[in-house]
Every structure is written in structure tokens, then in C-alpha cells.
Scaffold this motif. Structure first.
Motif, PDB file in Angstrom:
ATOM      1  N   GLY A 105       0.821  -1.194   0.000  1.00 55.07           N
ATOM      2  CA  GLY A 105       0.000   0.000   0.000  1.00 55.07           C
ATOM      3  C   GLY A 105       0.862   1.253   0.000  1.00 55.07           C
ATOM      4  O   GLY A 105       2.026   1.233   0.410  1.00 55.07           O
ATOM      5  N   ASP A 106       0.289   2.350  -0.437  1.00 52.94           N
ATOM      6  CA  ASP A 106       0.969   3.646  -0.445  1.00 52.94           C
ATOM      7  C   ASP A 106       0.508   4.440   0.773  1.00 52.94           C
ATOM      8  O   ASP A 106      -0.657   4.830   0.855  1.00 52.94           O
ATOM      9  N   PRO A 107       1.384   4.681   1.751  1.00 53.10           N
ATOM     10  CA  PRO A 107       0.953   5.401   2.952  1.00 53.10           C
ATOM     11  C   PRO A 107       0.412   6.789   2.645  1.00 53.10           C
ATOM     12  O   PRO A 107      -0.481   7.275   3.339  1.00 53.10           O
ATOM     13  N   ALA A 108       0.924   7.429   1.597  1.00 52.89           N
ATOM     14  CA  ALA A 108       0.442   8.776   1.262  1.00 52.89           C
ATOM     15  C   ALA A 108      -1.012   8.739   0.811  1.00 52.89           C
ATOM     16  O   ALA A 108      -1.804   9.636   1.156  1.00 52.89           O
ATOM     17  N   VAL A 109      -1.382   7.723   0.036  1.00 51.48           N
ATOM     18  CA  VAL A 109      -2.779   7.576  -0.409  1.00 51.48           C
ATOM     19  C   VAL A 109      -3.689   7.382   0.792  1.00 51.48           C
ATOM     20  O   VAL A 109      -4.766   7.985   0.887  1.00 51.48           O
ATOM     21  N   CYS A 110      -3.255   6.541   1.710  1.00 53.67           N
ATOM     22  CA  CYS A 110      -4.051   6.280   2.910  1.00 53.67           C
ATOM     23  C   CYS A 110      -4.129   7.522   3.805  1.00 53.67           C
ATOM     24  O   CYS A 110      -5.202   7.893   4.283  1.00 53.67           O
ATOM     25  N   ALA A 111      -3.006   8.191   4.022  1.00 49.27           N
ATOM     26  CA  ALA A 111      -2.968   9.364   4.908  1.00 49.27           C
ATOM     27  C   ALA A 111      -3.848  10.497   4.387  1.00 49.27           C
ATOM     28  O   ALA A 111      -4.411  11.267   5.170  1.00 49.27           O
ATOM     29  N   GLU A 112      -3.993  10.594   3.068  1.00 49.73           N
ATOM     30  CA  GLU A 112      -4.812  11.655   2.474  1.00 49.73           C
ATOM     31  C   GLU A 112      -6.271  11.539   2.917  1.00 49.73           C
ATOM     32  O   GLU A 112      -6.963  12.552   3.104  1.00 49.73           O
ATOM     33  N   ILE A 113      -6.741  10.312   3.114  1.00 48.11           N
ATOM     34  CA  ILE A 113      -8.122  10.097   3.559  1.00 48.11           C
ATOM     35  C   ILE A 113      -8.347  10.728   4.930  1.00 48.11           C
ATOM     36  O   ILE A 113      -9.427  11.245   5.231  1.00 48.11           O
ATOM     37  N   PHE A 114      -7.300  10.718   5.764  1.00 43.11           N
ATOM     38  CA  PHE A 114      -7.426  11.139   7.159  1.00 43.11           C
ATOM     39  C   PHE A 114      -6.640  12.428   7.439  1.00 43.11           C
ATOM     40  O   PHE A 114      -6.244  12.689   8.577  1.00 43.11           O
TER      41      PHE A 114
END
Length: 406
Positions: A248-257
Motif C-alpha cells: 500500500g501507499d501510505p500517502a494515499v491512505c494518509a490523504e483520507i485522514f
């Protein structure tokens, strides 16, 4: 009696240990060639710990995990909704433990090798098909060590080969994964203790973004930091499934939150500081009409894959394992034991699968979200009482099989 166990995960290894305890011969066939402590976290609820304690593993698990003190629920605005004590702190005789999945697997694997013997635990053996007749079962494996195929004869076969079970697929060719548009990301982050350092946090809902966060290793770096396990979930209409096979891409996930910076936790920072992030789709499967076909049956995720909510997949697998081990020790005809096992376990696990879809433990936050219209509120008691929220929690525990009896 000889039993072949297809799959050496939580279900397969605990079943092997239960059979050994009852004096029943078995062999475990695991697809992975080398057992490594990989993955993320898992929570062992009191009913899971009950099964593991009966196998003599409680002390080993407590030594490497963290005992949960409390479960705490917040909205996506970081507003407090509900809190309850967990495990021993709630009056259970056994603890609730957060632990690294790799460490749990290692403890089970080492115990199986030690008790059954190394010649009974076979790695690098991937099941490709099975056939059976009135006398026994023939299982085909590909051997990763020798790059050859091999056929194993056994009286009984129990498939513990997970959500993508080859045995289940052969039994039920039309079976399919169920995906409702929820994708997940999982990671572990070295981080200072959050709240009590023994708190299990749920924040938000899948529609706006949801996080599940809890510690799994204490003082991981000798500086007082913990290894924090976290799971992020997001549901979108017509979403494409995340890919199990890529990081997974942490940046993609972090953008949600990105706006989730609370006084008790900076969520995007927690995600971005993860050493590694895995992405998965949240999937389960519809309940089957049967698990048992002659001398072959299903167990754990091969039998009842469920949403990973409420920490119940491992607990139900462990109960499956003990139930079938008991029945095999009680029936002179092993096929009768398989039929009795299915009769005892199919319906209750189907209920858990359905409840995890519709009324999971985080229904507490979903209810607050519904009553508040997703907006910040003055105090949760203006919307719903703590007693009503406690009832939601207690209802889930009853379905899942770990309601506290006094």
C-alpha cells in the motif's frame, strides 16, 4: 485414525495441537516454505484465549503481547462516544491480548513441531486438488522444496487453507468473494503509547474513513515507544478492489485522514511513519450450505471467511478446532464426527459473518454518526445514553460467543 490438515495457519496449527492432546495422529501441510514473523497485529479476545490456554500457550502469548485495558470509540471529529473495560479488567477470567500476528503464528508453529515432531509438520506443500472414496482421501500437493508433485493418502482431510481455499473451491465451484466497496490499509508504526498504552481505539465509520488502532509490542525500541497496529477502512460506491499482492501507499491512505489531528493522536502522522503498509479489499463470503463432503471438511477462514471486525475470525477458527478435535475423540466413526461438527458450527459462524457485515462493534460509532448527522455534537449523552451503547456492545458479544456470564 490419521488426519491430514491442509494449511498451517491459526486454524490448522491449533487443530493439530488439539488432536495431539487427545492422542489422535495428524500431519500438517503448509504452503509456505519458511515460517517468518511477518504481518501486522491481531487481537485475541477472551474466548480465543480460552482455547489457546487449553493448549498450554497462554503464558507464551502474554509474554510477547499487550493486555488490553479498554476499548474506546470516537467519531471522525475525535469526539468521545463510548468506553468499556476489556478482558480481565471487565471481569473475564482471561485477558484480551493485542499481539503481532507473526509472533502468534511462530508460537503455534513451534509448539506443533515440538509436540507432534518435525516429521509431522510439512512446509512448502501447496494443495492443488483432492479426491476420495469409501476408504480414504487422496490429496495432491506441489512441493516447493523439490519442485515436484506428490499425492498423500489419509483417512480424513480438514481444509484450513484460508479465504482462497483450494478445497472449498473444489467443493463449491460457484463460490465467490463478496466485496461491498470497502478497501483497507494496514500497517504498524513505532509510536509513543496512545491514551493508556493499553487502549484499543475505533475512530470514525467506513463512509467517511475509519481507523482501528491498538498496541502489539511494548517498548519496542528500548525508548518506551510501542509498536502500534492500525487498520484504515474506506467505503466508496463502485470502488475497485485493493490488490492483496502489492504494497500500500501510505500517502494515499494518509490523504483520507488528513484532517484527523486530535489532541490524543495525529492520525496522518501515524500512517506516514509506518515502516510498511499493506493494502487489502475487505471481503467475506456468503455462508455455505455445507462444509463436509464425505471424509473432507472445512475449518476457519476456509469455512467462514468474515470481515475482520471485532477480532472474531481467529476466535471462531480456534473454536472450530477444539470442537472438531473433541468430536473426533468421541466418535469411533470419524465421518460421523465431521457431520456433527458441521451441525454445531455452521449456523453460529454464519451468524457472526452476517453480524460483522451489518452490526459490527463499531455500530456504536455508526449510531452516533446517524443521530448527529455526521456533525460535531456537544456531548454524546445528548444523542444516546451510555446504557444504550453498552447494549449494542453486549449484543455483539452474545452473537460472537464471548458475552460475560456472572
Amino acid at each position: 485414525m490419521n488426519i491430514a490438515i491442509v494449511g498451517g495457519g491459526i486454524a490448522g496449527l491449533s487443530f493439530a495441537l488439539g488432536l495431539h492432546k487427545r492422542g489422535i495422529d495428524c500431519d500438517v501441510f503448509e504452503a509456505v516454505t519458511d515460517i517468518k514473523e511477518i504481518g501486522v497485529g491481531i487481537t485475541l479476545l477472551p474466548h480465543a484465549m480460552r482455547e489457546l490456554a487449553e493448549l498450554g500457550l497462554q503464558d507464551a502469548l502474554e509474554a510477547v503481547g499487550i493486555e488490553n485495558l479498554e476499548s474506546v470509540f470516537y467519531t471522525q471529529h475525535g469526539q468521545y462516544v463510548y468506553k468499556e473495560a476489556r478482558g480481565r479488567h471487565a471481569g473475564y477470567t482471561l485477558p484480551e491480548i493485542g499481539i503481532h500476528r507473526g509472533k502468534l503464528h511462530r508460537i503455534l508453529f513451534d509448539a506443533a513441531v515440538s509436540r507432534l515432531g518435525a516429521d509431522k509438520v510439512h512446509t512448502g506443500m501447496r494443495c492443488s486438488a483432492f479426491s476420495q472414496n469409501d476408504n480414504g482421501v487422496e490429496i495432491e500437493f506441489s512441493n516447493a522444496h523439490t519442485q515436484t508433485s506428490l499425492k498423500v493418502q489419509t483417512q480424513i482431510a480438514v481444509a484450513c487453507d484460508g479465504v482462497n481455499s483450494v478445497v472449498r473451491a473444489q467443493m463449491h465451484p460457484q463460490d465467490a468473494l463478496c466485496f461491498a466497496g470497502i478497501n483497507t490499509w494496514r500497517g504498524v508504526t513505532v509510536h509513543p503509547p496512545i491514551l493508556t498504552g493499553k487502549s484499543y481505539l475505533r475512530i470514525g465509520t467506513v463512509e467517511v474513513g475509519k481507523m482501528v488502532i491498538y498496541p502489539i509490542i511494548d517498548n519496542v525500541d528500548g525508548k518506551g515507544n510501542q509498536l502500534i497496529n492500525w487498520v484504515a477502512e474506506l467505503q466508496k460506491p463502485n470502488a475497485a478492489m485493493n490488490d492483496w499482492n502489492r504494497p500500500g501507499d501510505p500517502a494515499v491512505c494518509a490523504e483520507i485522514f488528513k484532517d484527523w489531528t486530535f489532541d490524543f493522536l495525529n492520525v496522518p502522522e501515524l500512517i506516514l511513519k509506518a515502516d510498511k503498509v499493506f493494502e487489502y479489499p475487505m471481503v467475506d463470503k456468503n455462508a455455505l450450505p455445507f462444509w463436509t463432503q464425505g471424509r473432507v471438511t472445512l475449518m476457519g477462514d476456509a469455512a467462514h471467511p468474515m470481515y475482520p471486525r471485532g477480532s472474531n475470525g481467529s476466535a471462531q477458527a480456534l473454536i472450530d478446532a477444539r470442537t472438531l478435535a473433541d468430536l473426533l475423540s468421541q466418535h469411533s466413526n470419524p465421518q460421523e464426527a465431521l457431520i456433527a461438527y458441521e451441525a454445531l458450527r455452521l449456523a453460529p459462524t454464519a451468524k457472526v459473518v452476517e453480524t460483522n457485515r451489518k452490526v459490527p462493534p463499531d455500530f456504536i460509532i455508526m449510531k452516533a454518526q446517524e443521530l448527529s448527522g455526521g456533525q460535531p455534537f456537544r456531548h454524546i449523552d445528548d444523542l444516546i445514553s451510555q446504557d444504550e451503547l453498552r447494549q449494542i456492545s453486549d449484543n455483539y458479544k452474545t452473537v460472537a460467543g464471548f458475552a460475560l456470564t456472572k
